[in-house]
Motif scaffolding. Structure first.
Motif, PDB file in Angstrom:
ATOM      1  N   PRO A 179       0.786  -1.214   0.018  1.00 15.26           N
ATOM      2  CA  PRO A 179       0.148   0.185   0.004  1.00 15.26           C
ATOM      3  C   PRO A 179       0.816   1.371   0.042  1.00 15.26           C
ATOM      4  CG  PRO A 179      -0.151  -0.930   2.089  1.00 15.26           C
ATOM      5  CD  PRO A 179       0.935  -1.854   1.426  1.00 15.26           C
ATOM      6  N   VAL A 180       0.489   2.332  -0.680  1.00 15.66           N
ATOM      7  CA  VAL A 180       1.112   3.679  -0.647  1.00 15.66           C
ATOM      8  C   VAL A 180       0.279   4.542   0.159  1.00 15.66           C
ATOM      9  CG1 VAL A 180       1.743   5.267  -2.025  1.00 15.66           C
ATOM     10  CG2 VAL A 180       2.014   3.153  -2.862  1.00 15.66           C
ATOM     11  N   GLY A 181       0.336   5.074   1.206  1.00 18.60           N
ATOM     12  CA  GLY A 181      -0.188   6.056   1.769  1.00 18.60           C
ATOM     13  C   GLY A 181       0.509   6.150   3.088  1.00 18.60           C
ATOM     14  N   ASN A 182       0.018   7.106   4.007  1.00 16.03           N
ATOM     15  CA  ASN A 182       0.301   7.495   5.369  1.00 16.03           C
ATOM     16  C   ASN A 182      -0.770   7.041   6.482  1.00 16.03           C
ATOM     17  OD1 ASN A 182      -1.873   9.522   5.279  1.00 16.03           O
ATOM     18  ND2 ASN A 182      -0.453  10.823   4.552  1.00 16.03           N
ATOM     19  N   ASN A 183      -0.550   7.519   7.649  1.00 16.88           N
ATOM     20  CA  ASN A 183      -1.435   6.923   8.879  1.00 16.88           C
ATOM     21  C   ASN A 183      -2.954   7.293   8.479  1.00 16.88           C
ATOM     22  OD1 ASN A 183      -1.853   5.677  11.320  1.00 16.88           O
ATOM     23  ND2 ASN A 183      -2.267   7.729  12.074  1.00 16.88           N
ATOM     24  N   TYR A 184      -3.234   8.432   7.696  1.00 18.44           N
ATOM     25  CA  TYR A 184      -4.626   8.705   7.730  1.00 18.44           C
ATOM     26  C   TYR A 184      -5.168   8.726   6.148  1.00 18.44           C
ATOM     27  CZ  TYR A 184      -2.472  13.311   6.418  1.00 18.44           C
ATOM     28  OH  TYR A 184      -1.746  14.366   5.907  1.00 18.44           O
ATOM     29  N   LEU A 185      -4.564   8.415   5.078  1.00 18.74           N
ATOM     30  CA  LEU A 185      -4.886   8.518   3.719  1.00 18.74           C
ATOM     31  C   LEU A 185      -4.134   7.641   2.951  1.00 18.74           C
ATOM     32  CD1 LEU A 185      -6.925   9.858   1.834  1.00 18.74           C
ATOM     33  CD2 LEU A 185      -5.131  11.791   1.527  1.00 18.74           C
ATOM     34  N   TYR A 186      -4.720   6.911   2.070  1.00 20.28           N
ATOM     35  CA  TYR A 186      -4.107   6.061   1.139  1.00 20.28           C
ATOM     36  C   TYR A 186      -4.248   6.700  -0.397  1.00 20.28           C
ATOM     37  CZ  TYR A 186      -4.085   2.566   4.639  1.00 20.28           C
ATOM     38  OH  TYR A 186      -3.749   1.823   5.929  1.00 20.28           O
ATOM     39  N   TYR A 187      -3.200   6.522  -0.876  1.00 18.25           N
ATOM     40  CA  TYR A 187      -3.249   6.882  -2.257  1.00 18.25           C
ATOM     41  C   TYR A 187      -3.098   5.907  -3.375  1.00 18.25           C
ATOM     42  CZ  TYR A 187      -1.319  10.938   0.039  1.00 18.25           C
ATOM     43  OH  TYR A 187      -1.106  12.189   1.105  1.00 18.25           O
ATOM     44  N   GLY A 188      -2.924   4.655  -3.011  1.00 13.28           N
ATOM     45  CA  GLY A 188      -2.889   3.335  -3.866  1.00 13.28           C
ATOM     46  C   GLY A 188      -2.245   2.317  -3.472  1.00 13.28           C
ATOM     47  N   VAL A 189      -2.136   1.305  -4.450  1.00 16.84           N
ATOM     48  CA  VAL A 189      -1.430   0.024  -4.149  1.00 16.84           C
ATOM     49  C   VAL A 189      -0.442   0.036  -5.412  1.00 16.84           C
ATOM     50  CG1 VAL A 189      -1.530  -2.660  -3.896  1.00 16.84           C
ATOM     51  CG2 VAL A 189      -3.398  -1.071  -3.020  1.00 16.84           C
ATOM     52  N   LEU A 190       0.765  -0.135  -5.031  1.00 15.29           N
ATOM     53  CA  LEU A 190       1.944  -0.422  -5.908  1.00 15.29           C
ATOM     54  C   LEU A 190       2.413  -1.927  -6.014  1.00 15.29           C
ATOM     55  CD1 LEU A 190       3.989   1.083  -7.686  1.00 15.29           C
ATOM     56  CD2 LEU A 190       5.587   1.097  -5.934  1.00 15.29           C
ATOM     57  N   GLY A 191       2.540  -2.344  -7.206  1.00  8.41           N
ATOM     58  CA  GLY A 191       2.793  -3.842  -7.166  1.00  8.41           C
ATOM     59  C   GLY A 191       3.670  -4.305  -8.731  1.00  8.41           C
ATOM     60  N   PHE A 192       4.269  -5.489  -8.693  1.00  9.02           N
ATOM     61  CA  PHE A 192       4.842  -5.771  -9.893  1.00  9.02           C
ATOM     62  C   PHE A 192       5.080  -7.253  -9.886  1.00  9.02           C
ATOM     63  CE2 PHE A 192       8.107  -4.985  -6.625  1.00  9.02           C
ATOM     64  CZ  PHE A 192       8.844  -5.859  -6.706  1.00  9.02           C
ATOM     65  N   GLU A 193       5.499  -8.127 -11.135  1.00 13.02           N
ATOM     66  CA  GLU A 193       5.514  -9.469 -10.866  1.00 13.02           C
ATOM     67  C   GLU A 193       6.806  -9.767 -10.522  1.00 13.02           C
ATOM     68  OE1 GLU A 193       5.650 -12.899 -14.352  1.00 13.02           O
ATOM     69  OE2 GLU A 193       5.280 -10.821 -14.983  1.00 13.02           O
ATOM     70  N   VAL A 194       6.852 -11.077  -9.661  1.00 13.69           N
ATOM     71  CA  VAL A 194       8.200 -11.612  -9.435  1.00 13.69           C
ATOM     72  C   VAL A 194       8.158 -13.175  -9.692  1.00 13.69           C
ATOM     73  CG1 VAL A 194       8.612 -10.204  -7.333  1.00 13.69           C
ATOM     74  CG2 VAL A 194       6.841 -12.023  -7.149  1.00 13.69           C
ATOM     75  N   THR A 195       9.347 -13.607 -10.058  1.00 15.10           N
ATOM     76  CA  THR A 195       9.576 -15.033 -10.485  1.00 15.10           C
ATOM     77  C   THR A 195      10.354 -15.661  -9.417  1.00 15.10           C
ATOM     78  OG1 THR A 195      11.196 -14.368 -11.736  1.00 15.10           O
ATOM     79  CG2 THR A 195       9.059 -14.565 -12.784  1.00 15.10           C
ATOM     80  N   ASN A 196      11.064 -14.863  -8.487  1.00  8.41           N
ATOM     81  CA  ASN A 196      12.014 -15.664  -7.555  1.00  8.41           C
ATOM     82  C   ASN A 196      11.461 -16.177  -6.408  1.00  8.41           C
ATOM     83  OD1 ASN A 196      13.254 -12.697  -8.267  1.00  8.41           O
ATOM     84  ND2 ASN A 196      14.656 -14.250  -8.809  1.00  8.41           N
ATOM     85  N   GLU A 197      12.014 -17.269  -5.579  1.00 11.02           N
ATOM     86  CA  GLU A 197      11.499 -17.905  -4.342  1.00 11.02           C
ATOM     87  C   GLU A 197      11.759 -16.965  -3.439  1.00 11.02           C
ATOM     88  OE1 GLU A 197      10.338 -20.678  -4.310  1.00 11.02           O
ATOM     89  OE2 GLU A 197      10.550 -21.211  -6.522  1.00 11.02           O
ATOM     90  N   LYS A 198      10.612 -17.196  -2.589  1.00 12.15           N
ATOM     91  CA  LYS A 198      10.552 -16.313  -1.335  1.00 12.15           C
ATOM     92  C   LYS A 198      11.739 -16.204  -0.270  1.00 12.15           C
ATOM     93  CE  LYS A 198       5.484 -16.102  -1.234  1.00 12.15           C
ATOM     94  NZ  LYS A 198       4.425 -16.039  -0.043  1.00 12.15           N
ATOM     95  N   GLU A 199      12.552 -17.355  -0.328  1.00  9.26           N
ATOM     96  CA  GLU A 199      13.727 -17.397   0.234  1.00  9.26           C
ATOM     97  C   GLU A 199      15.058 -16.939  -0.063  1.00  9.26           C
ATOM     98  OE1 GLU A 199      11.700 -20.114  -0.413  1.00  9.26           O
ATOM     99  OE2 GLU A 199      10.396 -20.059   1.673  1.00  9.26           O
ATOM    100  N   GLY A 200      14.747 -16.511  -1.281  1.00  8.59           N
ATOM    101  CA  GLY A 200      15.987 -15.950  -2.188  1.00  8.59           C
ATOM    102  C   GLY A 200      16.406 -14.444  -1.807  1.00  8.59           C
ATOM    103  N   LEU A 201      17.670 -14.392  -1.727  1.00  8.52           N
ATOM    104  CA  LEU A 201      18.229 -12.772  -1.502  1.00  8.52           C
ATOM    105  C   LEU A 201      17.645 -11.785  -2.412  1.00  8.52           C
ATOM    106  CD1 LEU A 201      21.891 -13.599  -0.669  1.00  8.52           C
ATOM    107  CD2 LEU A 201      20.168 -13.022   0.986  1.00  8.52           C
ATOM    108  N   VAL A 202      17.349 -12.195  -3.790  1.00  9.20           N
ATOM    109  CA  VAL A 202      16.971 -11.414  -5.008  1.00  9.20           C
ATOM    110  C   VAL A 202      15.595 -11.022  -4.453  1.00  9.20           C
ATOM    111  CG1 VAL A 202      16.181 -11.415  -7.182  1.00  9.20           C
ATOM    112  CG2 VAL A 202      18.582 -12.381  -6.454  1.00  9.20           C
ATOM    113  N   TYR A 203      14.715 -11.996  -3.928  1.00  7.82           N
ATOM    114  CA  TYR A 203      13.243 -11.869  -3.643  1.00  7.82           C
ATOM    115  C   TYR A 203      13.355 -10.751  -2.436  1.00  7.82           C
ATOM    116  CZ  TYR A 203       8.516 -12.416  -2.111  1.00  7.82           C
ATOM    117  OH  TYR A 203       7.052 -12.289  -1.862  1.00  7.82           O
ATOM    118  N   GLN A 204      14.095 -11.175  -1.540  1.00  5.30           N
ATOM    119  CA  GLN A 204      14.280  -9.862  -0.297  1.00  5.30           C
ATOM    120  C   GLN A 204      14.610  -8.707  -0.674  1.00  5.30           C
ATOM    121  OE1 GLN A 204      12.879 -10.738   2.664  1.00  5.30           O
ATOM    122  NE2 GLN A 204      12.376 -12.993   1.711  1.00  5.30           N
ATOM    123  N   ASN A 205      15.493  -8.557  -1.670  1.00  4.01           N
ATOM    124  CA  ASN A 205      15.844  -7.392  -1.947  1.00  4.01           C
ATOM    125  C   ASN A 205      14.671  -6.488  -2.791  1.00  4.01           C
ATOM    126  OD1 ASN A 205      18.191  -5.240  -2.695  1.00  4.01           O
ATOM    127  ND2 ASN A 205      17.443  -5.827  -4.579  1.00  4.01           N
TER     128      ASN A 205
END
Length: 408
Positions: free
Chosen positions: A137-163
């Motif tokens: 989510p993109v916003g502050n404590n009292y107002l949301y501006y939207g949701v940011l996202g992108f596709e991922v293919t790496n495993e969750k445990e991987g360093l690239v994914y964490q980065n």
């Protein structure tokens, strides 16, 4: 022979295990190398991104900000599928690149899980057509501006994914700050316009209307004297009326006809608060009565901005942390003080732990700072299970000026 065979067998197992560990180390080193390369690249992009967002923010160019974010994500994560679920306007919209085929499915997934997505401060995942997307989510404590996202293919445990998670979280915070700046600038501009409109209306009242009243009296007097005046005298007075009318028309044009919010029935300060309340009500199905009494023009623009933010913070806390169903907001303004009361029926909290609650980001610290900036007093009453009451009192502009201080 048995001992020799066992030794050879054990040695073979050890060699295989060593090869397996070496392979794991090689894969880990490859991931580390990739992650380091991404970090190096991201540093270069961050500098360019910050400069670009600063320029777009000054211009109020939200579209430019979103496009720059997309380009940054694609360069750093090497993905072609990015999106931003825009919630700034009344009609929400999914802006995207590279997901045209599944755009409607992604939008439906976000809409169905929007409340859970917004309540989570950390990046999460959604899956559409067996494709994974990191979202935040993109916003502050009292107002949301939207949701940011992108596709991922790496495993969750991987360093690239964490980065990647760290990258999107950083982008979320940076975008939130940038959009909040634009939002506050827009509110400030509307307040300035409203103030200028009222100034024009006052000038027209003091000059144009007085002239029109004088003309009306003159015409009435001329009508009464028509039988006793010659044609020359009547023509002379009518020419004077025409000259005065021309002057009034010119003055009206110079003042843009004096359109004020009092005449048009609009007020940007009240309108912004009501619009925010309507957004909260629409999404959370809450009851939020809002009343305002007194003359709003007794408040300076700085006071209006601060009161708007305090109302947003208080309402945001009631919704997100208090889980309130009813919030009552009352703003009363007189010649000396403006008093704000926000009361909710939420979960409440222990006021003895206010310092600890500040560190959790409940917005209390922001409200206290804003109250102090207005030279006002704020009192917060709350008990666990009994809701929260916020009382704020600030001196109005007239009281500040009476004490000999300059107007903000």
């Amino acid at each position: 022979m048995i001992m020799i065979i066992i030794s050879i067998y054990l040695t073979s197992i050890y060699i295989n295990q060593t090869k397996g560990k070496n392979k794991e180390l090689e894969e880990l080193n490859a991931e580390l190398k990739t992650a380091n390369q991404m970090i190096t690249v991201s540093f270069d992009h961050i500098k360019a991104l910050y400069q670009s967002l600063s320029i777009f923010s000054n211009q109020g160019n939200v579209e430019g900000i979103i496009n720059k974010l997309f380009a940054y994500i694609k360069d750093v994560t090497k993905t072609d599928a990015v999106f931003f679920y825009d919630m700034k306007d009344e009609e929400y919209e999914l802006l995207s690149k590279g997901i045209e085929k599944d755009k409607k499915l992604i939008e439906d997934e976000i809409i169905n899980n929007l409340k859970e997505i917004l309540e989570s401060k950390n990046p999460g995942e959604i899956s559409v057509q067996n494709v994974r997307y990191v979202i935040v989510p993109v916003g502050n404590n009292y107002l949301y501006y939207g949701v940011l996202g992108f596709e991922v293919t790496n495993e969750k445990e991987g360093l690239v994914y964490q980065n990647n998670l760290q990258q999107v979280k950083f982008l979320s915070e940076l975008t939130s700050i940038t959009l909040e700046r634009i939002n506050m600038e827009e509110i400030n501009d509307r307040l300035l316009i409203s103030e200028e409109q009222n100034r024009i209306a006052n000038e027209i009242h003091d000059s144009v209307l007085q002239r029109l009243f004088g003309m009306s009296c003159g015409v009435f007097s001329l009508i009464k004297r028509l039988d006793n005046c010659s044609t020359v005298e009547i023509t002379e007075e009518l020419n004077q009326f025409r000259e005065t009318t021309d002057m009034v028309m010119k003055e009206l044009r110079d003042k843009i006809y004096g359109l004020s919010w009092k005449k048009s029935g609009q007020n940007s300060f009240v309108k912004d608060i009501k619009r925010y309340i309507e957004e909260i009500k629409r999404f959370n199905n809450m009851n939020i009565p809002f009343t305002i009494t007194g003359n709003i023009e007794l408040l300076s623009n700085n006071q209006k901005r601060a009161l708007y933010r305090i109302i947003c913070e208080a309402l945001g806390n009631a919704v997100r942390h208090g889980k309130a169903e009813n919030v009552e907001i009352n703003l009363c303004i007189n010649s000396e003080f403006a008093s704000l009361n926000v009361k909710d029926d939420g979960m409440g909290f222990d006021t003895h732990l206010i310092d600890a609650e500040r560190s959790k980001g409940l917005g209390i610290h922001n409200m206290v700072q804003l109250a102090e900036s207005l030279k006002g007093d704020i009192e917060i009453q709350s008990k666990i299970g009994s809701g929260t009451i916020i009382d704020l009192t600030v001196p109005t502009d007239t009281l500040v000026l009476r004490k000999g201080e300059s107007k903000p």
